[in-house]
Design a protein around this motif. Structure first.
Motif, PDB file in Angstrom:
ATOM      1  N   LYS A 146       0.825  -1.203   0.000  1.00  0.00           N
ATOM      2  CA  LYS A 146       0.000   0.000   0.000  1.00  0.00           C
ATOM      3  C   LYS A 146       0.859   1.253   0.000  1.00  0.00           C
ATOM      4  O   LYS A 146       0.546   2.238  -0.686  1.00  0.00           O
ATOM      5  N   ALA A 147       1.957   1.231   0.753  1.00  0.00           N
ATOM      6  CA  ALA A 147       2.856   2.391   0.815  1.00  0.00           C
ATOM      7  C   ALA A 147       3.460   2.696  -0.537  1.00  0.00           C
ATOM      8  O   ALA A 147       3.614   3.865  -0.923  1.00  0.00           O
ATOM      9  N   HIS A 148       3.806   1.674  -1.296  1.00  0.00           N
ATOM     10  CA  HIS A 148       4.295   1.878  -2.659  1.00  0.00           C
ATOM     11  C   HIS A 148       3.231   2.571  -3.515  1.00  0.00           C
ATOM     12  O   HIS A 148       3.534   3.520  -4.251  1.00  0.00           O
ATOM     13  N   SER A 149       2.001   2.098  -3.400  1.00  0.00           N
ATOM     14  CA  SER A 149       0.917   2.669  -4.199  1.00  0.00           C
ATOM     15  C   SER A 149       0.646   4.122  -3.820  1.00  0.00           C
ATOM     16  O   SER A 149       0.420   4.974  -4.693  1.00  0.00           O
ATOM     17  N   LEU A 150       0.661   4.424  -2.532  1.00  0.00           N
ATOM     18  CA  LEU A 150       0.409   5.794  -2.084  1.00  0.00           C
ATOM     19  C   LEU A 150       1.528   6.731  -2.535  1.00  0.00           C
ATOM     20  O   LEU A 150       1.274   7.866  -2.947  1.00  0.00           O
ATOM     21  N   ALA A 151       2.768   6.277  -2.449  1.00  0.00           N
ATOM     22  CA  ALA A 151       3.880   7.099  -2.931  1.00  0.00           C
ATOM     23  C   ALA A 151       3.717   7.396  -4.413  1.00  0.00           C
ATOM     24  O   ALA A 151       3.928   8.535  -4.867  1.00  0.00           O
ATOM     25  N   GLU A 152       3.313   6.398  -5.168  1.00  0.00           N
ATOM     26  CA  GLU A 152       3.098   6.597  -6.608  1.00  0.00           C
ATOM     27  C   GLU A 152       1.961   7.587  -6.852  1.00  0.00           C
ATOM     28  O   GLU A 152       2.053   8.441  -7.740  1.00  0.00           O
ATOM     29  N   PRO A 174      15.039  19.133  20.646  1.00  0.00           N
ATOM     30  CA  PRO A 174      15.108  17.952  21.510  1.00  0.00           C
ATOM     31  C   PRO A 174      14.320  18.161  22.804  1.00  0.00           C
ATOM     32  O   PRO A 174      14.109  19.279  23.254  1.00  0.00           O
ATOM     33  N   GLN A 175      13.882  17.047  23.387  1.00  0.00           N
ATOM     34  CA  GLN A 175      13.215  16.989  24.688  1.00  0.00           C
ATOM     35  C   GLN A 175      11.854  17.699  24.704  1.00  0.00           C
ATOM     36  O   GLN A 175      11.353  18.046  25.776  1.00  0.00           O
ATOM     37  N   LEU A 176      11.274  17.863  23.533  1.00  0.00           N
ATOM     38  CA  LEU A 176       9.913  18.379  23.423  1.00  0.00           C
ATOM     39  C   LEU A 176       8.988  17.211  23.095  1.00  0.00           C
ATOM     40  O   LEU A 176       9.069  16.618  22.016  1.00  0.00           O
ATOM     41  N   TYR A 177       8.123  16.857  24.072  1.00  0.00           N
ATOM     42  CA  TYR A 177       7.130  15.822  23.798  1.00  0.00           C
ATOM     43  C   TYR A 177       6.259  16.248  22.625  1.00  0.00           C
ATOM     44  O   TYR A 177       5.846  17.412  22.523  1.00  0.00           O
ATOM     45  N   HIS A 178       5.942  15.291  21.747  1.00  0.00           N
ATOM     46  CA  HIS A 178       5.029  15.578  20.656  1.00  0.00           C
ATOM     47  C   HIS A 178       4.279  14.310  20.266  1.00  0.00           C
ATOM     48  O   HIS A 178       4.718  13.201  20.532  1.00  0.00           O
ATOM     49  N   ARG A 179       3.128  14.531  19.713  1.00  0.00           N
ATOM     50  CA  ARG A 179       2.360  13.456  19.097  1.00  0.00           C
ATOM     51  C   ARG A 179       1.632  14.043  17.904  1.00  0.00           C
ATOM     52  O   ARG A 179       1.419  15.261  17.819  1.00  0.00           O
ATOM     53  N   PHE A 180       1.230  13.195  16.961  1.00  0.00           N
ATOM     54  CA  PHE A 180       0.533  13.717  15.787  1.00  0.00           C
ATOM     55  C   PHE A 180      -0.420  12.676  15.220  1.00  0.00           C
ATOM     56  O   PHE A 180      -0.312  11.483  15.510  1.00  0.00           O
ATOM     57  N   TRP A 181      -1.358  13.162  14.429  1.00  0.00           N
ATOM     58  CA  TRP A 181      -2.336  12.294  13.778  1.00  0.00           C
ATOM     59  C   TRP A 181      -2.840  12.976  12.517  1.00  0.00           C
ATOM     60  O   TRP A 181      -2.706  14.187  12.337  1.00  0.00           O
ATOM     61  N   ALA A 182      -3.410  12.174  11.626  1.00  0.00           N
ATOM     62  CA  ALA A 182      -3.963  12.672  10.369  1.00  0.00           C
ATOM     63  C   ALA A 182      -5.429  12.988  10.574  1.00  0.00           C
ATOM     64  O   ALA A 182      -6.202  12.131  11.007  1.00  0.00           O
ATOM     65  N   GLU A 183      -5.800  14.216  10.264  1.00  0.00           N
ATOM     66  CA  GLU A 183      -7.180  14.663  10.447  1.00  0.00           C
ATOM     67  C   GLU A 183      -7.962  14.479   9.155  1.00  0.00           C
ATOM     68  O   GLU A 183      -7.568  14.971   8.099  1.00  0.00           O
ATOM     69  N   LYS A 184      -9.030  13.716   9.226  1.00  0.00           N
ATOM     70  CA  LYS A 184     -10.028  13.559   8.147  1.00  0.00           C
ATOM     71  C   LYS A 184      -9.587  12.653   7.008  1.00  0.00           C
ATOM     72  O   LYS A 184     -10.406  11.924   6.454  1.00  0.00           O
ATOM     73  N   THR A 185      -8.312  12.672   6.614  1.00  0.00           N
ATOM     74  CA  THR A 185      -7.864  11.823   5.521  1.00  0.00           C
ATOM     75  C   THR A 185      -6.367  11.588   5.646  1.00  0.00           C
ATOM     76  O   THR A 185      -5.692  12.184   6.477  1.00  0.00           O
ATOM     77  N   PHE A 186      -5.873  10.698   4.811  1.00  0.00           N
ATOM     78  CA  PHE A 186      -4.454  10.318   4.812  1.00  0.00           C
ATOM     79  C   PHE A 186      -3.541  11.534   4.659  1.00  0.00           C
ATOM     80  O   PHE A 186      -3.867  12.493   3.954  1.00  0.00           O
ATOM     81  N   VAL A 187      -2.373  11.468   5.332  1.00  0.00           N
ATOM     82  CA  VAL A 187      -1.356  12.512   5.203  1.00  0.00           C
ATOM     83  C   VAL A 187      -0.030  11.871   4.784  1.00  0.00           C
ATOM     84  O   VAL A 187       0.398  10.868   5.374  1.00  0.00           O
ATOM     85  N   LEU A 188       0.590  12.444   3.773  1.00  0.00           N
ATOM     86  CA  LEU A 188       1.962  12.098   3.427  1.00  0.00           C
ATOM     87  C   LEU A 188       2.873  13.070   4.168  1.00  0.00           C
ATOM     88  O   LEU A 188       2.872  14.269   3.897  1.00  0.00           O
ATOM     89  N   GLY A 189       3.605  12.554   5.139  1.00  0.00           N
ATOM     90  CA  GLY A 189       4.492  13.385   5.927  1.00  0.00           C
ATOM     91  C   GLY A 189       5.944  13.151   5.555  1.00  0.00           C
ATOM     92  O   GLY A 189       6.289  12.210   4.826  1.00  0.00           O
ATOM     93  N   TRP A 190       6.800  14.016   6.064  1.00  0.00           N
ATOM     94  CA  TRP A 190       8.231  13.910   5.804  1.00  0.00           C
ATOM     95  C   TRP A 190       8.975  14.350   7.053  1.00  0.00           C
ATOM     96  O   TRP A 190       8.518  15.243   7.773  1.00  0.00           O
ATOM     97  N   GLU A 191      10.087  13.710   7.320  1.00  0.00           N
ATOM     98  CA  GLU A 191      10.941  14.084   8.445  1.00  0.00           C
ATOM     99  C   GLU A 191      12.344  14.370   7.946  1.00  0.00           C
ATOM    100  O   GLU A 191      12.948  13.539   7.266  1.00  0.00           O
ATOM    101  N   ILE A 192      12.846  15.563   8.265  1.00  0.00           N
ATOM    102  CA  ILE A 192      14.236  15.935   8.001  1.00  0.00           C
ATOM    103  C   ILE A 192      14.847  16.242   9.359  1.00  0.00           C
ATOM    104  O   ILE A 192      14.322  17.070  10.104  1.00  0.00           O
TER     105      ILE A 192
END
Length: 226
Positions: free
Chosen positions: A12-18, A168-186
């Motif tokens: 599925k991840a391959h398909s979503l990336a495409e 650093p040392q900042l608590y965080h959490r995240f979620w996708a609202e309403k529909t799928f999200v393509l995220g990125w981390e640098i």
């Protein structure tokens, strides 16, 4: 997690990336059978730094409610000689209403970016020295170079194209609202073995139930090739 679920999620991840016209490196397409035919010395950086697919339910046993699909594209290492790269990059695929649990990194600074899809919702709380919540200290983050001051636990919404820099040392959490999200981390060098602190105990890498043969190897499973 069941192996059949992991196989499905990487397909599925391959398909979503495409769908989002994101082009992935060669190692993202190597099946278990392909790996068995490879000269592993040529892929030593991928194997040593655990580049590749990372499917996790954070030890909660309910991937759809709390989980994440990641692909580590590049990384450095403070422990392996010869990998002086000081940065890392990951693709994040976040299903609708799927959450990532409260956690922080001891040393890693990172940018989390919404590349497309729905809204990426994030919450932040500073950690105390003993790893608890500091509910009094206001949070200051940079959203695309704009300083934002928010209350602990207040929801920050990242629209597609927006990104936030997390110290650093900042608590965080995240979620996708309403529909799928393509995220990125640098980020700075990523060390999932030593640098993650979760508010509630869990597991960073899943325990796998082998209900069907593996089609894909997770990055945490490369020891099979050695």
């Amino acid at each position: 997690m069941k192996r059949s679920k992991i196989n499905y999620l990487i397909d599925k991840a391959h398909s979503l990336a495409e769908t989002f016209r994101v082009y992935l490196p060669d190692f993202a397409f190597l099946t278990v059978e392909d790996w068995q035919q490879q000269n592993c010395d040529e892929w030593r950086e991928v194997l040593d730094l655990q580049l590749g697919w990372d499917i996790t339910d954070f030890g909660r046993g309910d991937f759809n409610q709390m989980g994440l699909t990641l692909l580590t594209l590049r990384n450095g290492s403070l422990r392996h000689v010869g990998y002086s790269k000081p940065y890392a990059e990951k693709m994040l695929q976040i299903q609708q209403y799927q959450q990532t649990p409260w956690h922080f990194h001891m040393y890693k600074m990172e940018d989390i970016v919404n590349r497309g899809g729905g809204d990426l919702c994030m919450q932040f709380v500073w950690s105390t020295p003993d790893g608890d919540f500091d509910r009094q200290k206001r949070v200051e983050v940079s959203v695309d170079g704009r300083r934002r001051c928010i209350k602990p636990g207040e929801t920050l919404v990242l629209k597609p194209g927006q990104g936030v820099c997390l110290p650093p040392q900042l608590y965080h959490r995240f979620w996708a609202e309403k529909t799928f999200v393509l995220g990125w981390e640098i980020s700075m060098i990523n060390d999932d073995q030593h640098d993650n602190h979760f508010l509630e105990p869990g597991g960073r890498f899943p325990a796998v139930e082998e209900d069907t043969p593996a089609k894909w190897l997770l990055c945490s499973e490369y020891a099979r090739l050695r």
